[in-house]
Every structure is written in structure tokens, then in C-alpha cells.
Design a protein around this motif. Structure first.
Motif, PDB file in Angstrom:
ATOM      1  N   PRO A 102     -17.219  39.755  29.614  1.00  0.00           N
ATOM      2  CA  PRO A 102     -18.096  40.923  29.775  1.00  0.00           C
ATOM      3  C   PRO A 102     -18.962  41.140  28.529  1.00  0.00           C
ATOM      4  CG  PRO A 102     -15.865  41.438  30.500  1.00  0.00           C
ATOM      5  CD  PRO A 102     -15.798  40.094  29.839  1.00  0.00           C
ATOM      6  N   GLY A 103     -20.254  41.355  28.745  1.00  0.00           N
ATOM      7  CA  GLY A 103     -21.140  41.608  27.613  1.00  0.00           C
ATOM      8  C   GLY A 103     -21.420  40.401  26.750  1.00  0.00           C
ATOM      9  N   ALA A 104     -21.220  39.205  27.294  1.00  0.00           N
ATOM     10  CA  ALA A 104     -21.387  37.985  26.490  1.00  0.00           C
ATOM     11  C   ALA A 104     -22.805  37.853  25.929  1.00  0.00           C
ATOM     12  CB  ALA A 104     -21.044  36.754  27.333  1.00  0.00           C
ATOM     13  N   LEU A 105     -23.814  38.071  26.760  1.00  0.00           N
ATOM     14  CA  LEU A 105     -25.190  37.894  26.300  1.00  0.00           C
ATOM     15  C   LEU A 105     -25.552  38.899  25.212  1.00  0.00           C
ATOM     16  CD1 LEU A 105     -27.000  37.157  29.682  1.00  0.00           C
ATOM     17  CD2 LEU A 105     -26.420  35.526  27.878  1.00  0.00           C
ATOM     18  N   ASP A 108     -30.931  29.430  30.773  1.00  0.00           N
ATOM     19  CA  ASP A 108     -32.107  30.228  30.443  1.00  0.00           C
ATOM     20  C   ASP A 108     -31.712  31.563  29.814  1.00  0.00           C
ATOM     21  OD1 ASP A 108     -34.037  28.418  31.283  1.00  0.00           O
ATOM     22  OD2 ASP A 108     -34.109  29.194  33.328  1.00  0.00           O
ATOM     23  N   ALA A 109     -30.704  32.220  30.420  1.00  0.00           N
ATOM     24  CA  ALA A 109     -30.277  33.525  29.926  1.00  0.00           C
ATOM     25  C   ALA A 109     -29.673  33.414  28.526  1.00  0.00           C
ATOM     26  CB  ALA A 109     -29.272  34.149  30.885  1.00  0.00           C
ATOM     27  N   ALA A 110     -28.867  32.382  28.319  1.00  0.00           N
ATOM     28  CA  ALA A 110     -28.219  32.201  27.020  1.00  0.00           C
ATOM     29  C   ALA A 110     -29.241  31.902  25.931  1.00  0.00           C
ATOM     30  CB  ALA A 110     -27.190  31.077  27.104  1.00  0.00           C
ATOM     31  N   ILE A 111     -30.180  31.039  26.235  1.00  0.00           N
ATOM     32  CA  ILE A 111     -31.213  30.687  25.250  1.00  0.00           C
ATOM     33  C   ILE A 111     -32.075  31.902  24.930  1.00  0.00           C
ATOM     34  CG2 ILE A 111     -33.271  29.287  24.880  1.00  0.00           C
ATOM     35  CD1 ILE A 111     -31.839  27.089  26.564  1.00  0.00           C
ATOM     36  N   ALA A 112     -32.416  32.679  25.959  1.00  0.00           N
ATOM     37  CA  ALA A 112     -33.218  33.892  25.747  1.00  0.00           C
ATOM     38  C   ALA A 112     -32.481  34.903  24.872  1.00  0.00           C
ATOM     39  CB  ALA A 112     -33.580  34.524  27.090  1.00  0.00           C
ATOM     40  N   ALA A 113     -31.145  34.903  24.969  1.00  0.00           N
ATOM     41  CA  ALA A 113     -30.334  35.835  24.172  1.00  0.00           C
ATOM     42  C   ALA A 113     -30.179  35.372  22.719  1.00  0.00           C
ATOM     43  CB  ALA A 113     -28.966  36.012  24.806  1.00  0.00           C
ATOM     44  N   GLY A 114     -30.596  34.138  22.441  1.00  0.00           N
ATOM     45  CA  GLY A 114     -30.521  33.641  21.074  1.00  0.00           C
ATOM     46  C   GLY A 114     -29.440  32.624  20.814  1.00  0.00           C
ATOM     47  N   ALA A 115     -28.822  32.077  21.866  1.00  0.00           N
ATOM     48  CA  ALA A 115     -27.781  31.060  21.667  1.00  0.00           C
ATOM     49  C   ALA A 115     -28.353  29.862  20.927  1.00  0.00           C
ATOM     50  CB  ALA A 115     -27.208  30.630  23.015  1.00  0.00           C
ATOM     51  N   ARG A 116     -27.633  29.445  19.893  1.00  0.00           N
ATOM     52  CA  ARG A 116     -28.090  28.304  19.091  1.00  0.00           C
ATOM     53  C   ARG A 116     -27.581  26.976  19.629  1.00  0.00           C
ATOM     54  NH1 ARG A 116     -29.054  29.811  13.805  1.00  0.00           N
ATOM     55  NH2 ARG A 116     -29.619  27.626  13.438  1.00  0.00           N
ATOM     56  N   PHE A 117     -26.593  27.044  20.527  1.00  0.00           N
ATOM     57  CA  PHE A 117     -26.114  25.846  21.208  1.00  0.00           C
ATOM     58  C   PHE A 117     -25.480  26.278  22.519  1.00  0.00           C
ATOM     59  CE2 PHE A 117     -22.713  27.313  18.425  1.00  0.00           C
ATOM     60  CZ  PHE A 117     -21.585  27.263  19.219  1.00  0.00           C
ATOM     61  N   LEU A 118     -25.348  25.329  23.448  1.00  0.00           N
ATOM     62  CA  LEU A 118     -24.715  25.580  24.738  1.00  0.00           C
ATOM     63  C   LEU A 118     -23.496  24.688  24.874  1.00  0.00           C
ATOM     64  CD1 LEU A 118     -27.835  25.598  27.124  1.00  0.00           C
ATOM     65  CD2 LEU A 118     -26.880  27.507  25.805  1.00  0.00           C
ATOM     66  N   VAL A 119     -22.471  25.213  25.544  1.00  0.00           N
ATOM     67  CA  VAL A 119     -21.269  24.430  25.827  1.00  0.00           C
ATOM     68  C   VAL A 119     -21.025  24.506  27.329  1.00  0.00           C
ATOM     69  CG1 VAL A 119     -18.832  24.068  25.314  1.00  0.00           C
ATOM     70  CG2 VAL A 119     -20.330  25.063  23.571  1.00  0.00           C
ATOM     71  N   THR A 120     -20.853  23.357  27.958  1.00  0.00           N
ATOM     72  CA  THR A 120     -20.666  23.311  29.404  1.00  0.00           C
ATOM     73  C   THR A 120     -19.290  22.748  29.749  1.00  0.00           C
ATOM     74  OG1 THR A 120     -21.491  21.056  29.740  1.00  0.00           O
ATOM     75  CG2 THR A 120     -23.142  22.800  29.600  1.00  0.00           C
ATOM     76  N   PRO A 121     -18.718  23.152  30.882  1.00  0.00           N
ATOM     77  CA  PRO A 121     -17.428  22.575  31.279  1.00  0.00           C
ATOM     78  C   PRO A 121     -17.571  21.198  31.903  1.00  0.00           C
ATOM     79  CG  PRO A 121     -18.107  24.235  32.855  1.00  0.00           C
ATOM     80  CD  PRO A 121     -19.122  24.264  31.750  1.00  0.00           C
ATOM     81  N   THR A 122     -18.783  20.893  32.383  1.00  0.00           N
ATOM     82  CA  THR A 122     -19.074  19.607  33.025  1.00  0.00           C
ATOM     83  C   THR A 122     -20.445  19.130  32.552  1.00  0.00           C
ATOM     84  OG1 THR A 122     -20.085  20.712  34.922  1.00  0.00           O
ATOM     85  CG2 THR A 122     -17.721  20.198  35.082  1.00  0.00           C
ATOM     86  N   THR A 123     -20.886  18.004  33.083  1.00  0.00           N
ATOM     87  CA  THR A 123     -22.214  17.494  32.743  1.00  0.00           C
ATOM     88  C   THR A 123     -23.181  17.824  33.865  1.00  0.00           C
ATOM     89  OG1 THR A 123     -21.284  15.692  31.422  1.00  0.00           O
ATOM     90  CG2 THR A 123     -23.554  15.441  32.172  1.00  0.00           C
ATOM     91  N   VAL A 124     -24.156  18.688  33.587  1.00  0.00           N
ATOM     92  CA  VAL A 124     -25.160  19.100  34.574  1.00  0.00           C
ATOM     93  C   VAL A 124     -26.530  18.695  34.028  1.00  0.00           C
ATOM     94  CG1 VAL A 124     -26.128  21.009  35.892  1.00  0.00           C
ATOM     95  CG2 VAL A 124     -23.707  21.044  35.251  1.00  0.00           C
ATOM     96  N   PRO A 125     -27.137  17.641  34.582  1.00  0.00           N
ATOM     97  CA  PRO A 125     -28.418  17.163  34.055  1.00  0.00           C
ATOM     98  C   PRO A 125     -29.495  18.239  33.969  1.00  0.00           C
ATOM     99  CG  PRO A 125     -27.482  15.524  35.521  1.00  0.00           C
ATOM    100  CD  PRO A 125     -26.614  16.741  35.638  1.00  0.00           C
ATOM    101  N   ASP A 126     -29.546  19.159  34.936  1.00  0.00           N
ATOM    102  CA  ASP A 126     -30.568  20.202  34.899  1.00  0.00           C
ATOM    103  C   ASP A 126     -30.392  21.127  33.691  1.00  0.00           C
ATOM    104  OD1 ASP A 126     -31.700  19.216  37.186  1.00  0.00           O
ATOM    105  OD2 ASP A 126     -30.886  20.743  38.527  1.00  0.00           O
ATOM    106  N   VAL A 127     -29.143  21.430  33.357  1.00  0.00           N
ATOM    107  CA  VAL A 127     -28.878  22.251  32.182  1.00  0.00           C
ATOM    108  C   VAL A 127     -29.306  21.511  30.920  1.00  0.00           C
ATOM    109  CG1 VAL A 127     -27.047  23.235  30.742  1.00  0.00           C
ATOM    110  CG2 VAL A 127     -27.031  23.614  33.216  1.00  0.00           C
ATOM    111  N   LEU A 128     -29.001  20.229  30.859  1.00  0.00           N
ATOM    112  CA  LEU A 128     -29.419  19.425  29.712  1.00  0.00           C
ATOM    113  C   LEU A 128     -30.939  19.405  29.584  1.00  0.00           C
ATOM    114  CD1 LEU A 128     -26.863  16.525  30.073  1.00  0.00           C
ATOM    115  CD2 LEU A 128     -27.213  17.854  27.984  1.00  0.00           C
ATOM    116  N   GLY A 129     -31.626  19.360  30.719  1.00  0.00           N
ATOM    117  CA  GLY A 129     -33.085  19.351  30.697  1.00  0.00           C
ATOM    118  C   GLY A 129     -33.664  20.641  30.143  1.00  0.00           C
ATOM    119  N   VAL A 130     -33.119  21.771  30.566  1.00  0.00           N
ATOM    120  CA  VAL A 130     -33.579  23.069  30.071  1.00  0.00           C
ATOM    121  C   VAL A 130     -33.343  23.176  28.565  1.00  0.00           C
ATOM    122  CG1 VAL A 130     -33.075  25.547  30.107  1.00  0.00           C
ATOM    123  CG2 VAL A 130     -33.306  24.297  32.254  1.00  0.00           C
TER     124      VAL A 130
END
Length: 217
Positions: A49-52, A78-100
Motif C-alpha cells: 500500500p502506498g508504494a508509489l 510507467d507508473a514506477a518510472i513516473a514516481a521516480g524509481a531508479r530501477f525496476l525489479v520483475t518476478p519474471t522476464t517481460v519483454p514489454d517491460v524491458l522495452g519501456v
């Protein structure tokens, strides 16, 4: 990975604190307590809750490198990057997320487990590969076996990582380790036991440094 460095996969050299809460929003005191203990890299999972909001606030904190975890969709990214995330961590490999993330210049640590999954994540452009859940398949022994044929892939063991595991992961050349409940537990947060969080952070950071020293010896 020091808090001053913005590319986790290329420069990770320590503990990534994973903040995963089910019922409460992350208190800013969590970030302060971790930083006081020497852990400046923090992953706030999106189901929290309230992560962003936490990512937005902590990204402006000197010395903190904050990213978003459990990123599964383009909307999440998109939401995480807009909030200022300096890196992303995914549970799986999603090419579309990597592209963004690639378009935004944001590093991604993709989750994978088997050698095939790890290699595919790396070839799809992951900055580093989060080996998850590492403790369920043998911990350091499993990772050591995986590294033999995949020694060019930056690995970040995550999932059930405890204090006793840190030195081994550092010695074998992992780029870092993701630590969740063993570092920031729901009980400590609910009790506002920030001194205990700082003490745990210090112990984990010291264990990692000890492993690096042994590796270089």
C-alpha cells in the motif's frame, strides 16, 4: 550497489532491502533506519500500500537509491518510472517491460530461476538477473552451479536470503543480494522498532563486506 550509483546491474555491490508490506504504507522512518545501518538501496514492491508515494518521497532523499519491485506490466513500469524509481525489479522476464525501461534509461533486474530462464532474461536485455526464489532450490550451492556456465551474467540472489548467506554470495561474485523479511519485517514496522531495523541493516552490510574481503584475499 552504492546509493550514489544509478545502474544497479553494472555496479551492485551490496544489499538490496526489499520492502514488502501487506497492510500498511511504508513509513519514511524505514528508509532512514536502513540508511543509518549502511543499506542505501531499497526496493519497494508495488503491491505494498502506498508504494508509489514512498518511491516518490524516497527518491528525493540524499543517499537513497530506490526502485520498484514486482513490476509485471507496462502500466506498472510507467507508473514506477513516473514516481521516480531508479530501477525496476520483475518476478519474471517481460519483454514489454524491458522495452519501456530501456526507452526511459532505467535498469531492470528480471526474475528467473533455471539456467535457461536466466540466460533468456540476460539476452532480452536485463541489467542483472534476480535468481528467485533462490533459497527454495538450494541457495548458495545452486547459485554456484548456475554460475559455472553463466559466469558473464550478473546475478542477484533473492528469496529467503538470510544473514548467513551474504558472505557466500559476495565471495562467489554475485552483484548483490535482495533481502526481504529478514531485514524489514512486518512485525518490526508495526512496532516501529527502527533501531532494530538499523541493527539488522548494519549486520547485513557487514556480512557482505566480509564476503568481499574474503573474495579478494
Amino acid at each position: 550497489m552504492s546509493a550514489e550509483q544509478g545502474n544497479p546491474g553494472a555496479t551492485v555491490s551490496g544489499v538490496v532491502a526489499i520492502i514488502r508490506l501487506r497492510e500498511s504504507e511504508p513509513d519514511d522512518a524505514i528508509a532512514a533506519a536502513l540508511l543509518d545501518g549502511g543499506v542505501g538501496v531499497m526496493e519497494v514492491t508495488l503491491p505494498t500500500p502506498g508504494a508509489l508515494g514512498a518511491i516518490r518521497r524516497w527518491s528525493a532523499h540524499p543517499g537513497v537509491l530506490v526502485g520498484a519491485g514486482t513490476v509485471r506490466t507496462v502500466t506498472d513500469a510507467d507508473a514506477a518510472i513516473a514516481a521516480g524509481a531508479r530501477f525496476l525489479v520483475t518476478p519474471t522476464t517481460v519483454p514489454d517491460v524491458l522495452g519501456v525501461a530501456r526507452a526511459a534509461g532505467v535498469p531492470v533486474m528480471c526474475g528467473a530461476l533455471t539456467p535457461t530462464e536466466i540466460d533468456l532474461a540476460w539476452r532480452h536485455g536485463a541489467t542483472a538477473v534476480k535468481v528467485f526464489p533462490v533459497s527454495a532450490v538450494g541457495g548458495a550451492a545452486y547459485l554456484r552451479a548456475v554460475r559455472e556456465p553463466l559466469d558473464d551474467v550478473p546475478l542477484l540472489p533473492t528469496g529467503g536470503v538470510g544473514l548467513a548467506d551474504l558472505a557466500s554470495y559476495a565471495r562467489m561474485g554475485c552483484v548483490g543480494a535482495g533481502v526481504g523479511g529478514a531485514l524489514v519485517s512486518a512485525d518490526l514496522v508495526a512496532g516501529r522498532r527502527w533501531t532494530a531495523v538499523t541493527e539488522r541493516a548494519g549486520a547485513f552490510a557487514s556480512a557482505w563486506r566480509e564476503g568481499l574481503v574474503r573474495r579478494d584475499a
